[in-house]
Design an enzyme around this catalytic site. Sequence first.
Site, PDB file in Angstrom:
ATOM      1  CE1 TYR A  67      -4.338   0.320  -0.275  1.00  0.00           C
ATOM      2  CE2 TYR A  67      -4.336  -1.532   1.236  1.00  0.00           C
ATOM      3  CZ  TYR A  67      -4.996  -0.726   0.322  1.00  0.00           C
ATOM      4  OH  TYR A  67      -6.297  -0.971   0.015  1.00  0.00           O
ATOM      5  CD  GLU A  69      -4.775   4.628   0.614  1.00  0.00           C
ATOM      6  OE1 GLU A  69      -4.400   4.237   1.724  1.00  0.00           O
ATOM      7  OE2 GLU A  69      -5.973   4.726   0.280  1.00  0.00           O
ATOM      8  CG  ASP A 213      -7.625   9.544 -24.381  1.00  0.00           C
ATOM      9  OD1 ASP A 213      -6.566   8.907 -24.504  1.00  0.00           O
ATOM     10  OD2 ASP A 213      -8.687   9.039 -23.956  1.00  0.00           O
ATOM     11  CB  THR A 239      -4.177   3.414 -22.133  1.00  0.00           C
ATOM     12  OG1 THR A 239      -4.171   3.536 -23.551  1.00  0.00           O
ATOM     13  CG2 THR A 239      -5.563   3.656 -21.598  1.00  0.00           C
ATOM     14  CE  LYS A 242      -6.367   1.665 -26.027  1.00  0.00           C
ATOM     15  NZ  LYS A 242      -6.587   2.289 -24.714  1.00  0.00           N
ATOM     16  NE  ARG A 248      -5.921  -4.394 -19.931  1.00  0.00           N
ATOM     17  CZ  ARG A 248      -5.986  -4.347 -21.261  1.00  0.00           C
ATOM     18  NH1 ARG A 248      -5.131  -5.017 -22.007  1.00  0.00           N
ATOM     19  NH2 ARG A 248      -6.920  -3.626 -21.856  1.00  0.00           N
TER      20      ARG A 248
HETATM   21  N1  DSN Z   1     -11.138  -0.368 -25.519  1.00  0.00           N
HETATM   22  C1  DSN Z   1     -10.153   0.507 -26.099  1.00  0.00           C
HETATM   23  C2  DSN Z   1     -10.004   0.324 -27.557  1.00  0.00           C
HETATM   24  O1  DSN Z   1     -10.078  -0.815 -27.982  1.00  0.00           O
HETATM   25  O2  DSN Z   1      -9.781   1.271 -28.286  1.00  0.00           O
HETATM   26  C3  DSN Z   1     -10.396   1.909 -25.757  1.00  0.00           C
HETATM   27  O3  DSN Z   1     -10.592   2.029 -24.395  1.00  0.00           O
END
Ligand code: DSN
Length: 436
Positions: A67, A69, A213, A239, A242, A248
């Site tokens: 933890y 925080e 984003d 994110t 990707k 993730r």
């Molecule tokens: N689920 C993602 C995508 O496939 O683009 C976006 O959050």
Amino acid sequence: MSTAPSDVLNPMDSFWHDDLATADPEIAEAIGKELKRQQDKIELIASENIASKAVLEATGSVFTNKYAEGYPGKRYYGGCDYADVVETLAIERAKQLFGCNFANVQPNSGSQMNQAVFLALLEPGDTFMGLDLNSGGHLTHGSPVNMSGKWFNPVSYGVRQDDEMIDMDAVAATAREHKPKLIICGGTAYSRQWDFAAFRKIAGEVGAILLCDMSHISGLVAGGAHPSPFPHCDIVTSTTHKSLRGPRSGIILWNDEKYTKPLNMAVFPGLQGGPLMHVIAAKAVAFREALRPEFKTYAHRIVENARALAASLEENGLRICSGGTDNHSMLVDLTAKDVTGKDAEKGLDRAWLTCNKNGIPFDTRSPFVTSGIRLGTPAGTTRGFGPSEFRKIGALIAEVVDGLSTNGPEGNGQVEERVRGKVAELCSSYPVYPDA
Ligand code: DSN
């Protein structure tokens, strides 16, 4: 009531040190099968990738026990020395990678990173602008079923009907009419370059905060294969799993110190409790990988491969929305083949080609059916495919779709079997984890 010692899970007992296969054969079997699925099928989902063993190791590390925080140097728990080390490294590397002054590496996901920006900078009911889901936007950019659309007032912009590209004049007109407090650029199914300078000009004119984003393209940005949202955007979210190829998770980046307190407070304690320190450690590992010169080659190769895939699909009779791609992804319009995205996703999966059905601009079918599929090259590029492999993959996809077009949802079994054979050949030449 006391518990018999033998009923207590005890670290001193030998089973505590069992490997997963012994401790939990059902889960171990499912993980083993998932590894085999990833090895044996070609991953074309544009938002997926294949993280390195180092990223997986950090994600599965003992930081899962901790933890922490708070933020480095200001924690609510003791024993955070090494948590501070990994979080500080993650922050410094993220700043270096994207060339910005500040980073918050605690968001657990893409959805939470965007929620944090809303919580930090908007009041419920405030107007903001984002790309329409039907034009390739994201749920968290104002969909009526998402918190962003329920608690705030979204005004969307879209793509033109004739060329399926974002109409910046219409974006400007909508911004002038609605005076949004926040404008979001970035999406999940838009294959063209984002003109961040043009968004800046519009945001400046109407006094809006500009958020990018960049989740889908952050690996390309890191590797110099797509222009950076900095210095044009005030805040950038992404994110990390990707095209960036990390665990993730999510991050928030910005340049102006005035956003530091509201954004950090929004992530913790505003939305989240204890940060996932094991995932933050893995983010730090991924950022280090992305800082290496080889990552630039990787990022450019993703785009080169996407162009090869799009060209091959077109040569084989499939229409690419907007006529091509500038990034890692593309939308394939199946209308002329009279095949739905739903049937194509299933047929391609039978042929060991994994993708997702996706609405195309101005789609008349429901999101559960759709008239298109979305394809992407980050995962295939990671396993080593180049343009010649992606040209072959384009031809295989077209064969499966033609089988569906002629035979209906069941497709052409013989074609699908032959394609599976070709996919197997490609996959065995390019293993995802060679020594796994
Ligand atoms: N689920 C993602 C995508 O496939 O683009 C976006 O959050």
